[in-house]
Design a protein around this motif. Sequence first.
Motif, PDB file in Angstrom:
ATOM      1  N   LEU A  97       7.597  -7.603  11.453  1.00  0.00           N
ATOM      2  CA  LEU A  97       6.384  -6.885  11.023  1.00  0.00           C
ATOM      3  C   LEU A  97       5.858  -7.468   9.715  1.00  0.00           C
ATOM      4  N   VAL A  98       6.779  -7.737   8.775  1.00  0.00           N
ATOM      5  CA  VAL A  98       6.382  -8.311   7.483  1.00  0.00           C
ATOM      6  C   VAL A  98       5.735  -9.672   7.690  1.00  0.00           C
ATOM      7  N   GLU A  99       6.364 -10.508   8.520  1.00  0.00           N
ATOM      8  CA  GLU A  99       5.813 -11.840   8.794  1.00  0.00           C
ATOM      9  C   GLU A  99       4.396 -11.738   9.372  1.00  0.00           C
ATOM     10  N   GLY A 100       4.173 -10.730  10.218  1.00  0.00           N
ATOM     11  CA  GLY A 100       2.846 -10.535  10.799  1.00  0.00           C
ATOM     12  C   GLY A 100       1.830 -10.026   9.783  1.00  0.00           C
ATOM     13  N   LEU A 101       2.297  -9.292   8.756  1.00  0.00           N
ATOM     14  CA  LEU A 101       1.382  -8.712   7.771  1.00  0.00           C
ATOM     15  C   LEU A 101       1.064  -9.650   6.608  1.00  0.00           C
ATOM     16  N   LEU A 102       1.841 -10.710   6.429  1.00  0.00           N
ATOM     17  CA  LEU A 102       1.600 -11.600   5.286  1.00  0.00           C
ATOM     18  C   LEU A 102       0.208 -12.243   5.318  1.00  0.00           C
ATOM     19  N   PRO A 103      -0.268 -12.724   6.470  1.00  0.00           N
ATOM     20  CA  PRO A 103      -1.642 -13.257   6.488  1.00  0.00           C
ATOM     21  C   PRO A 103      -2.689 -12.184   6.143  1.00  0.00           C
ATOM     22  N   VAL A 104      -2.399 -10.928   6.519  1.00  0.00           N
ATOM     23  CA  VAL A 104      -3.317  -9.828   6.185  1.00  0.00           C
ATOM     24  C   VAL A 104      -3.369  -9.650   4.669  1.00  0.00           C
ATOM     25  N   LEU A 105      -2.188  -9.706   4.022  1.00  0.00           N
ATOM     26  CA  LEU A 105      -2.147  -9.597   2.564  1.00  0.00           C
ATOM     27  C   LEU A 105      -2.913 -10.744   1.911  1.00  0.00           C
ATOM     28  N   ASP A 106      -2.731 -11.939   2.460  1.00  0.00           N
ATOM     29  CA  ASP A 106      -3.454 -13.110   1.912  1.00  0.00           C
ATOM     30  C   ASP A 106      -4.964 -12.894   1.992  1.00  0.00           C
ATOM     31  N   ASN A 107      -5.428 -12.399   3.133  1.00  0.00           N
ATOM     32  CA  ASN A 107      -6.872 -12.181   3.307  1.00  0.00           C
ATOM     33  C   ASN A 107      -7.395 -11.081   2.384  1.00  0.00           C
ATOM     34  N   PHE A 108      -6.597 -10.031   2.186  1.00  0.00           N
ATOM     35  CA  PHE A 108      -6.979  -8.978   1.244  1.00  0.00           C
ATOM     36  C   PHE A 108      -7.158  -9.568  -0.150  1.00  0.00           C
ATOM     37  N   GLU A 109      -6.188 -10.390  -0.572  1.00  0.00           N
ATOM     38  CA  GLU A 109      -6.245 -10.977  -1.916  1.00  0.00           C
ATOM     39  C   GLU A 109      -7.476 -11.873  -2.075  1.00  0.00           C
ATOM     40  N   GLU A 120     -22.872  -1.288  -3.896  1.00  0.00           N
ATOM     41  CA  GLU A 120     -22.279  -0.996  -2.581  1.00  0.00           C
ATOM     42  C   GLU A 120     -21.091  -1.918  -2.308  1.00  0.00           C
ATOM     43  N   THR A 121     -21.256  -3.178  -2.685  1.00  0.00           N
ATOM     44  CA  THR A 121     -20.169  -4.136  -2.492  1.00  0.00           C
ATOM     45  C   THR A 121     -18.988  -3.794  -3.391  1.00  0.00           C
ATOM     46  N   LYS A 122     -19.252  -3.380  -4.613  1.00  0.00           N
ATOM     47  CA  LYS A 122     -18.180  -2.970  -5.521  1.00  0.00           C
ATOM     48  C   LYS A 122     -17.411  -1.781  -4.952  1.00  0.00           C
ATOM     49  N   SER A 123     -18.156  -0.827  -4.414  1.00  0.00           N
ATOM     50  CA  SER A 123     -17.528   0.352  -3.822  1.00  0.00           C
ATOM     51  C   SER A 123     -16.653  -0.047  -2.641  1.00  0.00           C
ATOM     52  N   LEU A 124     -17.147  -0.979  -1.833  1.00  0.00           N
ATOM     53  CA  LEU A 124     -16.377  -1.474  -0.681  1.00  0.00           C
ATOM     54  C   LEU A 124     -15.102  -2.176  -1.142  1.00  0.00           C
ATOM     55  N   LEU A 125     -15.229  -2.982  -2.211  1.00  0.00           N
ATOM     56  CA  LEU A 125     -14.063  -3.692  -2.746  1.00  0.00           C
ATOM     57  C   LEU A 125     -13.023  -2.717  -3.309  1.00  0.00           C
ATOM     58  N   GLN A 126     -13.484  -1.636  -3.925  1.00  0.00           N
ATOM     59  CA  GLN A 126     -12.555  -0.626  -4.449  1.00  0.00           C
ATOM     60  C   GLN A 126     -11.763   0.030  -3.310  1.00  0.00           C
ATOM     61  N   VAL A 131      -6.561   0.240  -0.106  1.00  0.00           N
ATOM     62  CA  VAL A 131      -5.795  -0.048   1.118  1.00  0.00           C
ATOM     63  C   VAL A 131      -4.742  -1.121   0.843  1.00  0.00           C
ATOM     64  N   TYR A 132      -5.125  -2.147   0.065  1.00  0.00           N
ATOM     65  CA  TYR A 132      -4.216  -3.237  -0.273  1.00  0.00           C
ATOM     66  C   TYR A 132      -3.003  -2.722  -1.048  1.00  0.00           C
ATOM     67  N   ARG A 133      -3.245  -1.836  -2.032  1.00  0.00           N
ATOM     68  CA  ARG A 133      -2.143  -1.280  -2.827  1.00  0.00           C
ATOM     69  C   ARG A 133      -1.212  -0.427  -1.961  1.00  0.00           C
ATOM     70  N   GLN A 134      -1.810   0.343  -1.046  1.00  0.00           N
ATOM     71  CA  GLN A 134      -0.984   1.163  -0.139  1.00  0.00           C
ATOM     72  C   GLN A 134      -0.109   0.278   0.750  1.00  0.00           C
ATOM     73  N   LEU A 135      -0.706  -0.802   1.220  1.00  0.00           N
ATOM     74  CA  LEU A 135       0.041  -1.741   2.066  1.00  0.00           C
ATOM     75  C   LEU A 135       1.186  -2.365   1.275  1.00  0.00           C
ATOM     76  N   GLN A 136       0.899  -2.755   0.039  1.00  0.00           N
ATOM     77  CA  GLN A 136       1.931  -3.328  -0.818  1.00  0.00           C
ATOM     78  C   GLN A 136       3.067  -2.324  -1.075  1.00  0.00           C
ATOM     79  N   GLU A 137       2.689  -1.078  -1.309  1.00  0.00           N
ATOM     80  CA  GLU A 137       3.685  -0.040  -1.588  1.00  0.00           C
ATOM     81  C   GLU A 137       4.574   0.198  -0.368  1.00  0.00           C
ATOM     82  N   SER A 138       3.961   0.209   0.801  1.00  0.00           N
ATOM     83  CA  SER A 138       4.741   0.412   2.025  1.00  0.00           C
ATOM     84  C   SER A 138       5.730  -0.733   2.246  1.00  0.00           C
TER      85      SER A 138
END
Length: 199
Positions: A97-109, A120-126, A131-138
């Motif tokens: 699962l982690v191996e599958g999520l690493l590209p997702v983390l890269d794209n988030f970054e 609007e773009t700033k709000s979207l980025l926030q 979501v990125y922080r939640q994913l990292q925490e999990s």
Amino acid sequence: MDHVKGNPTEEKFKNEDIVEESEVSEQAGIDDEIETSETNDIEETQLTEEDEKVILLGQQVEELNNRLLRVQADYDNFRRRTREEKEAAAKYRAQSLVEGLLPVLDNFERALMVTTENEETKSLLQGMEMVYRQLQESLKNEGVEVIETVGQSFDPHLHQAVMQVESDEFESNQVVEELQKGYKLKDRVVRPAMVKVNA
């Protein structure tokens, strides 16, 4: 009255009988000795055969005992390997699962590196950052850690050097720049960090 002497012929026969009896006794003694010797030989032969059987049985018992010990050792090794495999499977159950999520983390970054003045773009980025922080925490709760890079001594087990540079700010063989994050799952490297290393 004069004592009448026995018949000389009778005396002779008596003496011969005594001699014959003596010879018979001697012969009987010799025969007994021969029988005793033969009996002893037979007993020794029987004892020897019994000793051979005992030795043979002892060898068979030792062989069976050695086989039993080998089977026991094999079984113990099998149990140990099975236990270790189960522990490893439980410990690293999230690896795929982690191996599958690493590209997702890269794209988030990459997405979070975008700079914009649009509200609007700033709000979207926030929202994406949350979501990125939640994913990292999990992932952290599962034992996923980011591999440290910049300023660390180059470790071929943790880092993948893709470039060598010369910099006065770093010591020789130190990581100068991180090109892609690396991750560990507990004590196992899931992906080494791609780095530049000082010459």
